[in-house]
Enzyme design. Structure first.
Site, short mmCIF file in Angstrom:
data_model
loop_
_atom_site.label_atom_id
_atom_site.label_comp_id
_atom_site.label_asym_id
_atom_site.label_seq_id
_atom_site.Cartn_x
_atom_site.Cartn_y
_atom_site.Cartn_z
CG ASP A 23 -1.71 1.24 1.40
OD1 ASP A 23 -2.38 1.63 0.43
OD2 ASP A 23 -1.65 1.85 2.48
CG HIS A 63 -12.81 7.24 2.87
ND1 HIS A 63 -11.56 6.89 3.33
CD2 HIS A 63 -13.40 7.89 3.91
CE1 HIS A 63 -11.41 7.31 4.59
NE2 HIS A 63 -12.52 7.93 4.94
CG MET A 120 -7.21 5.49 5.41
SD MET A 120 -7.69 7.07 4.66
CE MET A 120 -7.94 8.06 6.13
CE LYS A 137 -7.84 8.13 -0.05
NZ LYS A 137 -7.73 6.92 0.76
CB ALA A 172 -12.07 11.19 9.19
CG ASP A 174 -2.00 1.98 6.39
OD1 ASP A 174 -2.42 3.02 6.92
OD2 ASP A 174 -2.08 1.79 5.17
CB ALA A 178 -1.33 7.21 2.25
NE ARG A 237 -6.04 -1.13 -0.99
CZ ARG A 237 -5.19 -0.17 -0.70
NH1 ARG A 237 -5.55 0.88 0.01
NH2 ARG A 237 -3.94 -0.24 -1.11
#
Length: 266
Positions: free
Chosen positions: A9, A53, A46, A50, A42, A183, A11, A157
């Site tokens: 991944d 998200h 993750m 986006k 928020a 992460d 970030a 994802r």
């Protein structure tokens, strides 16, 4: 019978320690609509594309309730699209500042390449966002062999398509000869769904949500409790292994190679 490829991944795993770039922007975007969301809210989706998200945030019960109280209805697709435009505008203005490689990752890349292991990558960022991040990360010494974004596949994802596309372009097969490290919970789900060995990373992660300085200053007992809480989330999502930091990934690869020799698979 050894690992041939690693899919990383971006970030929170290899750059942007703590994955802070998107979090502040999501909070600001909702604040611009008069809705106050928390950092924990928020961060929860993750790793997803986006806009997905953002849509997931709007579907959260508390956030949808705040929206309904303010606007007399729950948020709809038009609201999501409007906020996403705002999100992109703000994110692009700061993204170049959040591409610093996480400690240990550049040395890890060198060790993996010496073993002949190919290095792919997946992300929740779009292709346009990643042009900024990848360019800046490359200036700082981090450049995997391949980058696949959700724009390259039918869906991001937790679907496995980005990992499959890495496998195709890097000529990696079977899937049991690949490792995915990330992460977030959606990273773990992506790896599990793709049928590859899946590793959760603790320090620097979005799930931990701490800066490098905060990790260093945190009392050992408190930090251990926080790390354990994140590890349990990864394990519950199906992670095969959990490591303290990304630089430890190749120690896990040795363990996996031993299991492959015994006929094990993810």
């Amino acid at each position: 019978m050894t690992i041939k490829g690693v899919i990383l991944d971006w970030a929170g795993t290899t750059v942007d320690y703590g994955c802070f770039a998107p979090v502040a922007v999501f909070i600001e975007v909702f604040a611009n609509k008069g809705i106050e969301i928390t950092m924990d809210e928020a961060r929860k989706p993750m790793g997803m594309l986006k806009i997905d998200h953002l849509r997931t945030l709007c579907e959260m019960e508390r956030i949808a309730g705040l929206w309904e109280a303010k606007y007399g209805r729950i948020p709809n697709d038009a609201d999501v699209n409007e906020m996403y435009t705002d999100f992109e505008r703000i994110l692009f203005s700061i993204l170049a500042n959040y591409a610093e490689p996480i400690p240990g990752v550049i040395e890890l890349m060198e060790r993996l390449r010496k073993q002949g292991i190919k290095i792919g990558s997946t992300t929740g960022y779009t292709f346009e966002m990643m042009k900024v991040v990848a360019t800046e990360a490359n200036k700082r010494g981090y450049a995997p062999d391949l980058l696949i974004t959700p724009d390259d596949v039918p869906a991001g994802r937790p679907y496995p398509w980005m990992i499959y596309e890495n496998a195709i372009r890097l000529d990696l097969y079977p899937m049991k000869h690949m490792v995915k490290a990330g992460d977030t919970i959606s990273d773990i789900q992506e790896g599990v769904n793709a049928g590859v060995w899946t590793v959760g990373v603790l320090k620097g992660s979005s799930e931990l949500g701490m800066t490098e300085a905060e990790v260093a200053a945190c009392p050992p007992q408190e930090l251990s409790e926080k790390l354990l809480a994140v590890e349990l989330k990864y394990r519950a999502a199906g992670a095969h292994y959990v490591i303290d930091s990304i630089g430890e990934l190749d120690t896990i690869i040795g363990l996996i190679n031993a299991r492959l020799e015994q006929g094990d698979k993810p």
